[in-house]
Scaffold this motif. Structure first.
Motif, PDB file in Angstrom:
ATOM      1  N   PRO A 223       0.818  -1.215   0.000  1.00 63.48           N
ATOM      2  CA  PRO A 223       0.000   0.000   0.000  1.00 63.48           C
ATOM      3  C   PRO A 223       0.856   1.272   0.000  1.00 63.48           C
ATOM      4  N   THR A 224       0.650   2.097  -1.005  1.00 64.52           N
ATOM      5  CA  THR A 224       1.518   3.265  -1.228  1.00 64.52           C
ATOM      6  C   THR A 224       0.646   4.503  -1.437  1.00 64.52           C
ATOM      7  N   GLN A 225       1.016   5.588  -0.780  1.00 66.06           N
ATOM      8  CA  GLN A 225       0.240   6.844  -0.918  1.00 66.06           C
ATOM      9  C   GLN A 225       0.496   7.450  -2.291  1.00 66.06           C
TER      10      GLN A 225
ATOM     11  N   GLU B 181     -11.928   5.958   0.364  1.00 67.14           N
ATOM     12  CA  GLU B 181     -12.446   6.581   1.583  1.00 67.14           C
ATOM     13  C   GLU B 181     -12.159   5.675   2.775  1.00 67.14           C
ATOM     14  N   ASP B 182     -12.520   6.140   3.943  1.00 67.97           N
ATOM     15  CA  ASP B 182     -12.453   5.339   5.177  1.00 67.97           C
ATOM     16  C   ASP B 182     -11.039   4.885   5.520  1.00 67.97           C
ATOM     17  N   GLY B 183     -10.009   5.617   5.058  1.00 71.75           N
ATOM     18  CA  GLY B 183      -8.645   5.267   5.456  1.00 71.75           C
ATOM     19  C   GLY B 183      -8.213   3.885   5.002  1.00 71.75           C
ATOM     20  N   LEU B 184      -8.726   3.436   3.845  1.00 71.62           N
ATOM     21  CA  LEU B 184      -8.418   2.079   3.375  1.00 71.62           C
ATOM     22  C   LEU B 184      -6.920   1.845   3.232  1.00 71.62           C
ATOM     23  N   ILE B 185      -6.220   2.811   2.609  1.00 71.89           N
ATOM     24  CA  ILE B 185      -4.791   2.625   2.351  1.00 71.89           C
ATOM     25  C   ILE B 185      -4.004   2.656   3.666  1.00 71.89           C
ATOM     26  N   GLU B 186      -4.376   3.588   4.551  1.00 73.97           N
ATOM     27  CA  GLU B 186      -3.702   3.648   5.860  1.00 73.97           C
ATOM     28  C   GLU B 186      -3.952   2.345   6.627  1.00 73.97           C
TER      29      GLU B 186
ATOM     30  N   ALA C 173       4.348  -5.418   8.335  1.00 78.63           N
ATOM     31  CA  ALA C 173       5.250  -5.548   9.491  1.00 78.63           C
ATOM     32  C   ALA C 173       5.827  -4.194   9.893  1.00 78.63           C
ATOM     33  N   LEU C 174       6.000  -3.290   8.926  1.00 76.51           N
ATOM     34  CA  LEU C 174       6.508  -1.954   9.276  1.00 76.51           C
ATOM     35  C   LEU C 174       5.400  -1.047   9.822  1.00 76.51           C
ATOM     36  N   GLY C 175       4.151  -1.468   9.623  1.00 78.20           N
ATOM     37  CA  GLY C 175       3.032  -0.746  10.215  1.00 78.20           C
ATOM     38  C   GLY C 175       2.699   0.578   9.563  1.00 78.20           C
ATOM     39  N   ARG C 176       3.064   0.743   8.298  1.00 80.43           N
ATOM     40  CA  ARG C 176       2.782   2.022   7.621  1.00 80.43           C
ATOM     41  C   ARG C 176       2.667   1.813   6.113  1.00 80.43           C
TER      42      ARG C 176
ATOM     43  N   GLY D 189       6.920  -3.876   0.219  1.00 81.04           N
ATOM     44  CA  GLY D 189       5.634  -3.715   0.882  1.00 81.04           C
ATOM     45  C   GLY D 189       5.687  -3.725   2.391  1.00 81.04           C
ATOM     46  N   GLY D 190       6.847  -3.427   2.944  1.00 81.50           N
ATOM     47  CA  GLY D 190       6.903  -3.289   4.401  1.00 81.50           C
ATOM     48  C   GLY D 190       6.933  -4.597   5.169  1.00 81.50           C
ATOM     49  N   GLY D 191       6.866  -5.733   4.462  1.00 87.33           N
ATOM     50  CA  GLY D 191       6.942  -7.033   5.142  1.00 87.33           C
ATOM     51  C   GLY D 191       5.590  -7.503   5.647  1.00 87.33           C
ATOM     52  N   TYR D 192       5.456  -8.833   5.721  1.00 90.05           N
ATOM     53  CA  TYR D 192       4.198  -9.425   6.193  1.00 90.05           C
ATOM     54  C   TYR D 192       4.244  -9.633   7.702  1.00 90.05           C
TER      55      TYR D 192
END
Ligand SMILES: NC(=O)c1ccc[n+]([C@@H]2O[C@H](COP(=O)([O-])OP(=O)(O)OC[C@H]3O[C@@H](n4cnc5c(N)ncnc54)[C@H](OP(=O)(O)O)[C@@H]3O)[C@@H](O)[C@H]2O)c1
Length: 249
Positions: free
Chosen positions: A184-186, A194-199, A206-209, A239-242
């Motif tokens: 997930p990338t901004q 909507e609804d903060g789906l990407i966040e 695993a990186l939580g962001r 992708g920040g890790g699983y």
């Protein structure tokens, strides 16, 4: 600016926004002449200007890659390309029962057929010149099922299959083929959710962001560079890790 890609021409599809925009700027800063592609001519001109303002070289070609005739025209207008980045892509999330024929076709045509036709049109020249590289931008949703992302994930999973095939089909002729699978990338594309789906998706890593477009582009730029000369047929997940699987509470 550095010069690892001086003398190379790169076509970056979907470079008027988001991840493609970051890739175009990075490849230009490494000395490549960049063909910026998208549909929006105003944003295309702006990206070209930004690259030129920082001492780089770029031009814009408009084409709708959901239309196969336009994809072929894009390839013809691009001419000789050393680095093809198949980045333009669309994600239209819906459960299977609610997926329309139009959304099915648009995602398959844009995410799968366009890269296929660009490879058909541009890789023969790379083979004839004895060098070149293709980088396909896929997604973590190509390997891990994501709710509502069935056809999107399937279109990119098919591209990953072709990625492996092309690495063998062209590898012996000097053309490396690799993929980058972002998490997930901004980007402007994900802003519409909507609804903060990407966040929310970012929090499942695993990186939580969420990721930044430049964090994806860094890996594409490496794969395009001579430093990746023995890298072929891979999918690099950015992708920040699983998260580890936990027992249900
Ligand atoms: N952002 C994420 O979380 C994420 C995660 C995994 C994978 N990805 C993949 O990364 C790639 C880029 O995503 P992004 O989030 O950066 O997208 P984005 O912000 O929506 O930007 C999409 C780019 O593709 C172009 N494009 C879209 N449809 C097109 C069409 N039919 N013809 C020509 N150009 C078209 C757009 O250009 P115009 O507007 O000028 O037409 C724009 O430059 C996609 O392949 C996507 O699947 C993204």
């Amino acid at each position: 600016m550095t010069d690892t890609l001086t003398g190379k021409t790169a076509l970056v599809t979907g470079a008027t926004a988001g991840i493609g925009y970051a890739i175009a700027r990075q490849l230009a800063s490494e000395g490549a002449e960049v063909i910026v592609h998208g549909r929006n001519a105003e944003r295309g001109a702006k990206v070209v200007q930004e690259i030129q303002n920082t001492g780089g070289t770029a031009r814009f070609i408009a084409a709708d890659v959901s239309d196969v005739t336009d994809v072929r025209r894009l390839a013809d207008e691009a001419g000789a390309v050393d680095i093809l980045v198949n980045n333009a892509g669309i994600y239209r999330f819906a459960p299977t029962f609610d997926t329309t024929d139009a959304d099915f076709d648009d995602q398959i045509n844009t995410n799968l057929r366009a890269p296929y036709v660009l490879v058909q049109r541009l890789v023969p020249g790379m083979v004839a010149r004895g060098h070149g590289t293709v980088i396909n931008v896929t997604t973590v949703a190509a390997t891990v099922p994501a709710e509502g992302a069935g056809i999107y994930g399937a279109s990119k999973a098919a591209l990953e299959l072709l990625n492996a095939l092309w690495a063998d089909e062209f590898g012996g002729q000097g053309v490396r083929v690799n993929a980058v699978a972002p998490g997930p990338t901004q980007t402007p594309g994900t802003l519409v959710f909507e609804d903060g789906l990407i966040e929310g998706l970012g929090k499942t890593t695993a990186l939580g962001r969420t990721g930044e477009a430049d964090e994806i582009a860094n890996v594409v730029t490496f794969l395009a560079s001579p430093a990746a000369s023995y890298v072929n047929g891979t999918v690099v997940t950015v992708g920040g890790g699983y998260r580890a699987v936990h027992p249900a509470a």
